[in-house]
Motif scaffolding. Structure first.
Motif, PDB file in Angstrom:
ATOM      1  N   GLU A 198      -9.882  27.592  14.223  1.00 27.75           N
ATOM      2  CA  GLU A 198      -9.807  27.827  15.658  1.00 27.75           C
ATOM      3  C   GLU A 198      -8.564  27.173  16.263  1.00 27.75           C
ATOM      4  O   GLU A 198      -7.863  27.768  17.081  1.00 27.75           O
ATOM      5  CB  GLU A 198     -11.075  27.297  16.341  1.00 27.75           C
ATOM      6  CG  GLU A 198     -12.314  28.101  16.044  1.00 27.75           C
ATOM      7  CD  GLU A 198     -12.160  29.551  16.483  1.00 27.75           C
ATOM      8  OE1 GLU A 198     -11.518  29.790  17.528  1.00 27.75           O
ATOM      9  OE2 GLU A 198     -12.658  30.444  15.773  1.00 27.75           O
ATOM     10  N   LYS A 248      -5.604  29.163  15.265  1.00 25.41           N
ATOM     11  CA  LYS A 248      -5.442  30.356  16.097  1.00 25.41           C
ATOM     12  C   LYS A 248      -4.866  29.995  17.465  1.00 25.41           C
ATOM     13  O   LYS A 248      -4.040  30.732  18.025  1.00 25.41           O
ATOM     14  CB  LYS A 248      -6.803  31.054  16.265  1.00 25.41           C
ATOM     15  CG  LYS A 248      -7.328  31.700  14.998  1.00 25.41           C
ATOM     16  CD  LYS A 248      -8.678  32.349  15.246  1.00 25.41           C
ATOM     17  CE  LYS A 248      -9.222  32.985  13.980  1.00 25.41           C
ATOM     18  NZ  LYS A 248     -10.553  33.621  14.203  1.00 25.41           N
ATOM     19  N   GLU A 249      -5.342  28.851  17.991  1.00 17.64           N
ATOM     20  CA  GLU A 249      -4.807  28.421  19.280  1.00 17.64           C
ATOM     21  C   GLU A 249      -3.302  28.152  19.186  1.00 17.64           C
ATOM     22  O   GLU A 249      -2.533  28.502  20.091  1.00 17.64           O
ATOM     23  CB  GLU A 249      -5.537  27.174  19.741  1.00 17.64           C
ATOM     24  CG  GLU A 249      -5.114  26.711  21.132  1.00 17.64           C
ATOM     25  CD  GLU A 249      -5.888  25.481  21.580  1.00 17.64           C
ATOM     26  OE1 GLU A 249      -5.531  24.925  22.627  1.00 17.64           O
ATOM     27  OE2 GLU A 249      -6.840  25.099  20.858  1.00 17.64           O
TER      28      GLU A 249
END
Length: 472
Positions: free
Chosen positions: A255, A258-259
């Protein structure tokens, strides 16, 4: 008219001034011979009725006619030297004029046209004072030698004209001929020199204009190079840092990876937009892009001090800890000074993130009584502390792969920007483990406090967790 004549002469192969003067001499010779023969015919037909002793005193002998024609032709051809040696040409013409006296009939006086052209040439091509003296001397020599060789001229058998009257009359006529021609030549020569000087000034002005234009182009290219460096280095360095963080986190924390990738995509788009704005200035205003002729590109607004907050937010979003401190009472700066402060802040923050990632950065904006001082201080990596706390010009620690060997384009650009607005830039290590960039911009004489609400004198933002940085 003279230009058209010169073009026609060039077309027939007469291109040099000497060749043109030789052609002029030939024309003058032909006209002089024609005038001489006309004078002889007039003297034998009309004047001979009025003068006692005619036609014997007016008749040309065959030898005298041939000698006179030869002399006037040689006299005219001496005009070939009228540009290269005007004084010599005048002397030769006067000698020819004196030589005509013995071969002409007793009652015939003839002033060859070559004397007028020679005196004119002396006035046009010789120094002005020298030309006038030469013209007067030529008149005197011609009259005196003419009387020595030919003697006084009797007009009637009843009584002769006094010699003094003949001498002074001849001298006045000769002076009028030579000096007037020289004055006309001097006038024409002066106008020609003034026109040449005017042309030289125009050419010099055009050269200076071209030099100024070339200098302006070079300055604009330098400015564009600094703008491209500022835009590319600021954004791309952040992209590189976030890409490295995403590579480390892709397996352990998808996550956050992805950020980081989303941040990279946003920054990449912003970089492209900024580069398009900068490069667009280099394009012609008549065509802003393919298929858009005749439209002018919109001017991009220049950053100001109010936009500095975006730099801090961008640095924090890239994982840096930025502390913003404001001191003193704010005052207005010129747009150029504000742009300089913005670009120096941008460069300093970029270098701090690039060479000391994850370290705290402190930005102090101090509105002093005489100047605005902006100081950016960042802590160096552990490797730099172990090497004595000294860093390279861009904030890199010595011995690290990123340490430059000399001042980079960023430091040079910051120094040039500060100099242009009358400011100073100090870059170097600080005691301990820090690196400092300090910009000082003088306060304008007419600066007044801004009308917008002031921010707090000192504002310290709480550090955020760095996106893409691993927790210790």
């Amino acid at each position: 008219m003279l230009d058209a004549l010169h073009r026609r002469l060039d077309a027939v192969g007469i291109r040099t001034p000497t060749g043109r003067d030789a052609l002029l001499g030939g024309v003058v010779a032909a006209l002089t011979v024609s005038f001489l023969l006309v004078i002889e015919r007039v003297a034998l037909t009309d004047l001979g009725i009025l003068v006692e002793g005619a036609p014997d005193s007016l008749r040309f002998s065959t030898a005298g006619r041939v000698a006179a024609i030869t002399i006037v032709v040689a006299q005219a051809m001496a005009l070939t030297l009228r540009r290269r040696a005007p004084l010599l040409a005048l002397a030769l013409v006067v000698v020819g004029q004196v030589a005509l006296v013995p071969v002409l009939p007793a009652l015939v006086s003839f002033q060859a046209p070559a004397t007028l052209v020679a005196a004119y040439s002396v006035g046009a091509y010789a120094p002005r004072r020298t030309a006038l003296w030469a013209a007067g001397a030529s008149a005197g020599v011609q009259v005196l030698l003419g009387f020595v060789l030919g003697g006084p001229v009797p007009i009637t058998s009843a009584g002769g004209t006094p010699v003094a009257v003949q001498v002074w009359g001849g001298l006045a006529s000769a002076l009028l001929t030579y000096v007037a021609s020289a004055l006309v030549g001097a006038y024409v020569g002066t106008r020609r020199e003034l026109f040449a000087q005017l042309q030289g000034r125009v050419a010099q002005a055009e050269r200076e204009r071209d030099m100024l234009a070339a200098q302006a182009v070079l300055e604009e290219r330098g400015r564009m190079a600094r703008e491209l460096h500022d835009v590319a280095a600021h954004h791309l360095s952040g992209i590189v840092v976030q890409a490295a963080a995403a590579e480390r986190l892709v397996d352990r924390d998808p996550e956050r990876a992805k950020e980081s990738m989303r941040w990279i995509r946003t920054q990449g788009r912003e970089t492209l937009d900024n580069l398009r704005l900068v490069v667009g200035i280099l394009r012609s205003s008549s065509q802003t892009g393919p298929g858009e002729p005749g439209e002018e590109a919109p001017a991009a607004p220049q950053p100001t001090l109010d936009d500095a907050v975006e730099l801090f937010d961008l640095a924090r979003s890239a994982g840096a800890e930025v502390r913003d401190v404001r001191l003193g009472e704010p005052f207005d700066l010129s747009p150029a000074a504000q742009l300089t402060v913005y670009r120096v802040l941008q460069e300093a923050l970029t270098n701090a993130r690039r060479h000391a990632p994850g370290r705290a950065i402190e930005v102090v904006t101090d509105y002093q009584q005489a100047a605005l001082a902006v100081t950016v201080t960042n802590r160096l990596p552990v490797g730099a502390i172990g090497s004595g706390g000294r860093a390279g010009p861009s904030g890199a620690a010595p011995g690290t792969p990123d340490a430059p060997t000399g001042p980079g384009h960023g430091l040079i650009g910051m120094t040039e920007r500060a100099t242009l607005v009358g400011g100073t830039l100090d870059v170097g290590p600080v005691p301990g483990d820090g690196w400092r960039v300090r910009l000082t911009v003088p306060r304008p004489a007419d600066a007044v406090p801004p009308t917008i609400p002031e921010r707090s004198a000192t504002s310290a933002d709480e550090p955020r967790s760095a996106v893409g940085q691993e927790a210790p």
